[in-house]
Design an enzyme around this catalytic site. Structure first.
Site, PDB file in Angstrom:
ATOM      1  N   ARG A 223       0.855  -1.182   0.000  1.00 60.82           N
ATOM      2  CA  ARG A 223       0.000   0.000   0.000  1.00 60.82           C
ATOM      3  C   ARG A 223       0.895   1.237   0.000  1.00 60.82           C
ATOM      4  O   ARG A 223       1.962   1.233   0.627  1.00 60.82           O
ATOM      5  CB  ARG A 223      -0.899   0.023   1.251  1.00 60.82           C
ATOM      6  CG  ARG A 223      -2.032  -0.993   1.226  1.00 60.82           C
ATOM      7  CD  ARG A 223      -3.089  -0.647   0.176  1.00 60.82           C
ATOM      8  NE  ARG A 223      -4.212  -1.597   0.169  1.00 60.82           N
ATOM      9  CZ  ARG A 223      -4.316  -2.619  -0.674  1.00 60.82           C
ATOM     10  NH1 ARG A 223      -3.367  -2.853  -1.577  1.00 60.82           N
ATOM     11  NH2 ARG A 223      -5.372  -3.418  -0.628  1.00 60.82           N
ATOM     12  N   HIS A 271      -0.657   0.242  -9.808  1.00 55.72           N
ATOM     13  CA  HIS A 271      -1.327  -0.698  -8.902  1.00 55.72           C
ATOM     14  C   HIS A 271      -1.770  -1.937  -9.688  1.00 55.72           C
ATOM     15  O   HIS A 271      -2.929  -2.387  -9.574  1.00 55.72           O
ATOM     16  CB  HIS A 271      -2.522  -0.041  -8.194  1.00 55.72           C
ATOM     17  CG  HIS A 271      -2.852  -0.710  -6.886  1.00 55.72           C
ATOM     18  ND1 HIS A 271      -3.280  -0.048  -5.774  1.00 55.72           N
ATOM     19  CD2 HIS A 271      -2.798  -2.023  -6.524  1.00 55.72           C
ATOM     20  CE1 HIS A 271      -3.505  -0.908  -4.785  1.00 55.72           C
ATOM     21  NE2 HIS A 271      -3.216  -2.112  -5.220  1.00 55.72           N
TER      22      HIS A 271
END
Lengths: 308, 308
Positions: A223, A271
């Site tokens: 993250r 991502h």
């Protein structure tokens, strides 16, 4: 059973074809649909606003993603209903490919060879063997243990850090703040695979990056908030960190003005290091649906107090 | 025994420290040294001119590289003295890292993500699983069989082409011109690992490249002359070949004016995909020296008629 699907980014169609084939007697429907309120089970990733308050019969919230930090941060998430993560072997394999690719890109100087190509420069750089390199994994859960074994099969030395000491074959285990301070100075490459919790937020910061040996690489596929971005940029600018492979960011999509985009020391992916793959995620989700039906405990339940 | 080392590119010092420790009773010296003529054995890679004619006692020419095409093309190479290739597990592992890195770079769209980064563009591309991709290996010897097993461990489908049909676990075997024509249309990625012989020279040309499915990738880590460069450039320009990962070239160093350097579809490394590693090559070379001493047949002898 009635099973509702709600996601602002994942498309239900890819899932329903597989789910309806595997479970022909259950009813799958995408939120919002009339009579959504009779759902026994919710399959979610970035669920629609207002979903949970309208599902009084819910027996399980099944995430279709592995990371549940965004769900846990949602004040609407009911804490009296069990929440399950998705352990998708296809997603774990994809993450392994991405991490290995980043590790080899650094280990075999491919990022420097790309720079040489741009300069039309032909120069062999020193070849290291995988056994000459130490990779430190932050996180030794499903991802860390699988990726550790993969890296070991290439003869990389592998160290792993987690909340508690773990026993993973071939991986030297470290835990706690002291363990992190002991591990980082040994790592040529550090790979963040952690769940995002209050304890892991900002774990890669000026203090911990300074513990890495000069010229190390940082890989973040967990993250964005695990990394203090200003601190990593400073470490890249000083050359202390030679390269960063970043798939996740504090703000996503990465804003156009962010200094990462054009930084010569940064590789950016959007991502995309590992996406859930319905074909391989299906068995566990079907298993959990059947477990709810028969009153058994679902697999991969989230510990609300631990935050993952 | 007296063992001479001759190479215009490899440094003897890296080798002598290890060889003298392993074989303290033998004498190692670098060409040219006075009394070189009493050498029983020559360790060579790009040997100096005039070497072989001055070594009348030679019982073995031991290449310190795996590829022996340049040696075999040297008219001075004595054909009455056995020639051994170097099977170095470190070099094979390095080749595996390089090939896997190229395969994943293509498979996971990393070359496209680098392009997107240059444009500050955030866009996820479709994720494929390794099992969705077929990799065709040209060459199923030491390199091909090891790299085939590595790719299989990631679930890639692996096909292999060689002079004769071979039995390699998990790898579908093809041979001959007809086998090549059958295999290439199935390959998303083709990897050249062949020895360079009269039969393999120019094996990747307009005809064979046209057999690949549109949008395939070509990896060449063998010899430049395996690829007809003008044909590959045409296939890249038309988009039929989406990407080429090239470590070897017809002329090395790659000339400054070569169109590969700036081609957006080409990744260039300077013949660095796999270098012989003295630490891991040592055991086989020591074994062959001891075999010559005791009159046994050396390992990995070259078949002069086959050309490798």
């Amino acid at each position: 059973m009635n099973i509702v699907f709600s996601s602002r980014v994942e498309s239900p169609e890819r899932w329903f074809a597989l789910l309806e084939q595997a479970l022909p007697h259950d009813r799958f429907f995408a939120w919002p649909e009339v009579n959504g309120g009779d759902a026994d089970l919710a399959l979610v990733a970035t669920p629609h606003e207002g979903l949970f308050s309208r599902l009084p019969r819910l027996k399980l919230v099944q995430s279709i993603w592995m990371g549940v930090d965004a769900l846990l941060a949602d004040p609407a998430l009911p804490h009296h209903v069990p929440l399950a993560r998705c352990i998708d072997p296809g997603m774990v394999a994809a993450m392994g490919e991405s991490v290995l690719s980043d590790v080899i890109d650094f280990h075999r100087h491919h990022y420097l060879y790309r720079r040489q190509q741009a300069e039309k420069k032909w120069k062999k750089l020193r070849q290291y063997m995988a056994a000459d390199r130490t990779v430190g994994l932050l996180g030794l859960g499903e991802l860390g243990s699988t990726i550790g074994a993969m890296l070991r099969s290439f003869q990389f030395k592998v160290l792993g850090w987690s909340r508690r000491l773990k026993s993973v074959a071939g991986v030297e285990s470290y835990a706690g703040a002291q363990g992190l301070a002991q591990m980082l100075p040994k790592c040529n490459i550090v790979v963040c695979l952690l769940p995002l919790t209050d304890e892991t937020r900002g774990i890669l910061n000026a203090t911990t990056l300074a513990l890495l040996p000069a010229g190390a690489a940082v890989v973040n596929v967990a993250r964005g908030a695990h990394v203090v971005e200003a601190d990593l940029l400073a470490a890249l600018d000083s050359g202390h960190v030679a390269r960063a492979y970043l798939d996740v960011f504090e703000t996503e999509p990465l804003p156009a003005g962010h200094p990462y985009w054009a930084h010569p020391g940064v590789s950016i992916t959007p991502h995309s290091a590992a996406l859930t793959e319905p074909r391989t995620a299906l068995p566990m989700i079907v298993e959990n649906i059947n477990r709810v039906r028969s009153g058994q405990a679902p697999l991969a339940l989230v510990d609300f107090s631990a935050g993952y």
